[in-house]
Design an enzyme around this catalytic site. Structure first.
Site, short mmCIF file in Angstrom:
data_model
loop_
_atom_site.label_atom_id
_atom_site.label_comp_id
_atom_site.label_asym_id
_atom_site.label_seq_id
_atom_site.Cartn_x
_atom_site.Cartn_y
_atom_site.Cartn_z
N SER A 25 -10.03 -0.75 6.70
CA SER A 25 -9.42 -0.63 5.38
C SER A 25 -8.68 -1.85 4.85
O SER A 25 -8.27 -1.86 3.70
CB SER A 25 -8.45 0.55 5.35
OG SER A 25 -9.19 1.72 5.16
N LYS A 32 0.84 -1.20 0.00
CA LYS A 32 0.00 0.00 0.00
C LYS A 32 0.87 1.24 0.00
O LYS A 32 1.88 1.30 0.72
CB LYS A 32 -0.91 -0.02 1.24
CG LYS A 32 -1.93 1.09 1.29
CD LYS A 32 -2.80 0.99 2.55
CE LYS A 32 -3.96 1.97 2.52
NZ LYS A 32 -4.83 1.87 3.71
N SER A 61 -9.82 1.60 2.54
CA SER A 61 -8.99 2.42 1.68
C SER A 61 -7.89 1.63 0.96
O SER A 61 -7.34 2.10 -0.02
CB SER A 61 -8.30 3.52 2.51
OG SER A 61 -7.44 2.94 3.48
N1 GLN Z 1 -13.26 4.02 5.83
C1 GLN Z 1 -12.73 4.38 7.12
C2 GLN Z 1 -12.33 5.84 7.10
O1 GLN Z 1 -12.47 6.45 6.09
C3 GLN Z 1 -11.60 3.50 7.47
C4 GLN Z 1 -10.38 3.80 6.71
C5 GLN Z 1 -9.21 2.99 7.13
O2 GLN Z 1 -9.35 1.95 7.78
N2 GLN Z 1 -8.04 3.49 6.79
O3 GLN Z 1 -11.89 6.37 8.07
#
Ligand code: GLN
Length: 486
Positions: free
Chosen positions: A178, A79, A154
């Protein structure tokens, strides 16, 4: 079967038996990337030459009998929120467009030590804020099962790369879901380890008290192998836990007769799609058949976890992202009359809308007058959530829930409505708020042929038992053998 369709353990096996070489493996993935990447857009950087060079060097080592490491010759996608020495690391933000990291994250050092080969950096929501990978400043990744749909987020690029056979495994980060949510929507395995089990050193921070790096793989055996490689104490991360390393591959045993599973009804109620609910409940039945004790339970504070998460996450993000000012890293605005304007214009031009929204929200909840009403209150609820989990784990080894309330949604469907997008994390955020571990494994497909994942949530440091519980289900079902036609 092509090499790029194999798991880590199958590739290791082939290498051991000399049925293929390290360059054969890397070549096979690069070939698949050439075919599928134009459709899927999983990568922000592809390290074609570097990976091939490394593969050749590895093969020489192998022939000299110098091979070392449990991931020897295995390609991995990373990532783009994880710092990789000498390689562009953007966190999918314009503000880090030209940032070449001068150092490696601890997980990268560990992967190198085990002989893994980084094949590319994957797309994500900018600074890991989002659930669909649509908030990337560069491109939208598509779900390999249906290119008109999102892969989740994400860490959507990592999940899509593994699902499409463009990498056998990947790393992501999970602040509120995410890793698990994209794993679920792409039909693969993903885990958020206990907070502190994997070093965060070199992970570009979003919400430091939630962030955790974790693995994406095609099956549970690979998950154990990759978790072995990346976990462990790190002096460079003060939140890293100092405990004896475990060998998670020892947990690859098919037995759940001693396991008690709670199915919290609140995770199956409003907002959960019917097909998802039925599929996960079927998996609960399967566990019963396999000898586990399964019963319905009630998780009291579920309703408050989303608000708690977003208040604390945004507060921490507003502070963490203060460092992007045009002075120290990456992008700087072209014209400015004084320092204040330099900061302002750099951030205005460098950050995307969702990031600005979070900084704004975080600054609000921390400002005097609101701090007690929001931030301090959220911290209190956080404690209640921890207590609620502790209570559950007096009765159960694991809680079983859907990972995502729906299957993969259409690209664009939730972009106009941030609250709708936030609801995509309803099942995953409580886990990060408490810091406990959880994983997602495939447990079925919708009528439209989209993957459905289930989540197992366990007590702190229950990863071994969790891997055993997931492995037992996986080895008694076929879902992990299904792959998209891409
Ligand atoms: N979708 C969640 C957020 O936008 C989690 C994102 C994540 O785990 N990085 O905060």
């Amino acid at each position: 079967m092509e090499l790029n369709e194999l798991t880590i353990h199958e590739l290791k096996d082939k290498l051991n038996k000399k049925e293929c070489t390290v360059p054969d493996i890397v070549n096979s993935y690069l070939k698949k990337i050439k075919e599928a990447e134009p459709k899927v857009d999983a990568y922000l950087t592809i390290l074609e030459d570097e990976a091939m060079q490394e593969a050749k060097a590895m093969q020489e080592k192998l022939e000299k009998g110098e091979e070392k490491g449990n991931l020897f010759g295995i390609p991995i996608a990373i990532k783009d929120a994880i710092c990789t020495k000498g390689v562009r690391t953007t966190s999918a933000s314009k503000i880090l467009e030209n940032f070449i990291s001068p150092y490696d994250a601890t997980v990268m050092e560990k992967l190198h030590n085990e002989g893994a080969i980084m094949i590319g950096k994957t797309n994500m929501d900018e600074f890991a804020m989002g659930s669909s990978t649509e908030h990337s400043a560069y491109k939208t990744t598509k779900n390999p099962w249906d290119l008109s749909r999102i892969p989740g987020g994400s860490s959507g690029g990592s999940a899509a790369a593994v699902s499409a056979g463009m990498a056998p495994c990947a790393l992501g980060s999970d602040t509120g879901g995410s890793i698990r949510q994209p794993a679920s929507l792409c039909g693969i395995v993903g885990m958020k380890p206990t907070y502190g089990l994997v070093s965060r050193y070199g992970l570009i921070a979003y919400a430091s008290s939630f962030d955790q790096i974790g693995p994406f793989t095609r099956d549970v055996e690979d998950l154990a192998i990759l978790l072995n490689a990346i976990s462990g104490h790190d002096d460079k991360d003060t939140t890293s836990v100092n405990r004896e390393d475990e060998d998670y591959t020892k947990a690859l045993v098919k037995d759940v007769k001693d396991i008690k599973i709670g199915v919290p009804k609140e995770f199956f109620e409003k907002g959960i799609n019917e097909e998802v609910r039925d599929t996960v409940l079927k998996a609960a039945k399967k566990y019963e058949k396999l000898g586990a004790k399964v019963e319905e339970c009630s998780f009291k504070v579920a309703d408050y976890s989303l608000a708690t998460y977003y208040i604390i996450a945004c507060a921490e993000a507003s502070s963490n992202l203060g460092r992007f000012d045009g002075i120290r890293y990456g992008y700087r605005t072209k014209e400015f009359k004084d320092l204040k304007e330099l900061f302002k214009k750099t951030r205005q031009e460098g950050f995307g809308d969702e990031v600005k929204r979070r900084i704004f929200l975080g600054t609000c909840v921390l400002s005097s007058g609101y701090n007690d009403a929001y931030y301090v209150k959220a911290q209190k609820v956080r404690n209640l959530l921890r207590q609620e989990f502790a209570k559950q784990f007096e009765n159960y080894d694991f809680l079983l829930t859907p990972t995502s309330p729906t299957t993969a949604f259409k690209i664009g469907e939730k972009m106009e409505n941030p609250l709708e997008m936030y609801l995509a994390d309803i099942c995953t955020v409580p886990v990060n708020v408490a810091g406990v571990p959880a994983l997602s494994i495939p447990c079925g497909y919708s009528k439209e042929g989209l993957p459905i994942g289930m989540q197992l949530i366990g007590n702190y440091f229950s990863e071994s038992k969790m891997i055993r519980t997931a492995y037992t289900y996986e080895q008694n079902t076929d879902w992990h053998n299904m792959h998209p036609n891409i």
